[in-house]
Scaffold this active site. Sequence first.
Site: not given
Ligand code: NOJ
Ligand code: CA
Length: 705
Positions: A198, A420, A507, A513
């Site tokens: 993952n 992103e 993070e 998530e």
């Molecule tokens: C990984 C990030 O940790 C998550 O929070 C985000 O939604 C996705 N990437 C998309 O950018």
């Molecule tokens: Ca992440």
Amino acid sequence: MNRITTLFLIAIVSIFLWQCSNSKETVVSSPNGRVTIQFKLDEAGQPSYAVAFDKKPVIKPSKMGFELLSQPAMAKGFEVSKAESSTFSETWEMQWGEQRLVENNYNQLVVTLVEKEAPKRSLIVHFKAYDDGIGFRYEFPKQDGVDSLFITEERTEFNLTGDHTAYWQPGDWDIYEHLYNKSKVSEIDALKKRNHPNLGQTYIPENAVNTPVTMKTDDGIYLSFHEANLTDYADMTLKVNTSDFSLVSNLVGSERTKYKVKRALPFNTPWRTIQISKTAGGLIDSKLIVNLNEPNKLGDISSWFQPMKYMGIWWEMHLGLSTWDYQGSQSMDTFAEGGKNGTATHGANTKNAKHYIDFAAANGIKGLLVEGWNTGWNHWIGFDEREGVFDFVTPYPDYDIAEVVRYGKEKGVEIIMHHETSSAPRTYEQQLDTAYNLMKKLGIHAVKTGYVGKILPKGEYHHGQWMVNHYRKVVEHAAKNKVAVNAHEPIKDTGIRRTYPNEISREGLRGQEFNAWASDGGNPPEHLSLVAFTRMLAGPIDFTPGVFELTLKPKPNNKVNTTLAHQLALYVVIYSPIQMACDLPQNYEGHPAFQFIRDVGVNWEQSITLDGEPGDFVIIAREERNTGNWFVGGITDENERDITINFDFLPEGKVFKAQFYEDGKQAHFEKNPGDYTIEIASIKKGDVKTFHLAAGGGVAISLMQ
Ligand code: NOJ
Ligand code: CA
């Protein structure tokens, strides 16, 4: 020092010249005398240090040195030309944080080493002894004949005194999103953690651990190894020797260069740090890492950044209910299966954003993150060619960004921008001006950045010097544009928030998530009880707590392995100046327990870790700034347990209206995660109360005046 209030500052410097013929050992002790660092040069002129706590060794003599490209190593043949000691004491103010005032008291020893023979290079080692641990760093001063250095490896050893219990994750050069492991040092096997299915990117070259790595000795002393002020250098992982229990620095490298760090002289390395405590909670309460960073460079940022709770068009994508991309064609299958067949719809549309804004405004939540608002998401995960895909200024046709921002302002909810980068940092750097100009035009003051995927240019790793500099460039650019940054897939925190208070959170761990899509069963109940004593020592965490619908109905194979009370407790246990209420508005609507999320503070006057043990449980109490309200969070692992809270930390003579959000009688993270109770009571200093935490459970307490 801009507007940081330095309340008290004394610096007494005593300098003495070292006589080479004298003893080759010198010592510096912390202000209370309990932590001692001993520096030594051996017969071969090789420097080493050792550390003692309460007169007992905690680090055995450990060597220091550097390997260099096209130059002999700098590791031995030294003599001491000078040693200076000094004392420093100040109290500084955090603009936002776990506490307002921070004591920064240490004794310092600065040793200047010079090679006895040509090329007679010199190296200066700075040691700081604090009551809660130590820090040391290397200074490469300006010197004749050497303009710059190409470091192929740093050789800083940390020789442990035994086979301690370690709380560790592998030394991955590309990601920090592994689970924490508990094992003896002799049993650390980072290579076994390779190729996790993952992770968007992962590279574990050695049997090394990432920092912070925390340990408990057989004598019950807690140690945590990390670094502070990682600036223009490579992240340090620690290579583990499982037979003699020694660790040695192993810097993150690059496939594009023969060296790991390139620097022009003069320069300082980051601080190498060891937090030392008699209690596990003492590690959390220690401010060693921020103290070893430079004071605030930005001044008062409170006119454009205030700690806040926020919601997001976010969880719905991770649950597969909607997609980041407009067409619903390119799958986000790594994250959310829903996008795969075009069955789910685009999440970031104007109507949906207004719906979230309405809910946030009605509940005193001040921010809304909107992901998937900009074009490019159909060419994201799984593509090698990612340069130029996102421009960070072009919205999808169903998202009227100006209207959403306007509507949010009208309702008192600010929009958090999302960038992103898809790990194409060169594209991002080229777009910084246009991207941040748009934010300026719209009056947006916070951005969440992301770096999913292997870094382009190929051959760089997320944690190498090249990327360390990229992340810093973004924070500095953001500061100039009055924007606060919350980075995902970031470089690890090393306390830079003291210098750049616009670096608000990040993070750099396995976040919530993973519960939505990880194929390994999600985060185990003990996860946050490990994180609190490891990752959290580095700094604020954007964990995104607050799932109320814990069975994750849209994802039959996934669930959250905690109870609801545990999710509430995380708002206190996990520190961040921005805390997400991550679940969908419909899962909060009309839910009595949501009152805790409405009430809980995000900026603290003081914080006290009441009790805890890594991987088992942790209980933290925090006093909100300006209100005097207190909040307490306690969480447990997969074992149910009773915890007793002594409300001694409350001020004398005040009676608080308490609400206890507890696990219900049937609560269990697997069988009945949603069972909870709310009890209202009066609480004052001196009261003592025992709470029963279910398996995977917790307790959250608000104490309002
Ligand atoms: C990984 C990030 O940790 C998550 O929070 C985000 O939604 C996705 N990437 C998309 O950018
Ligand atoms: Ca992440």
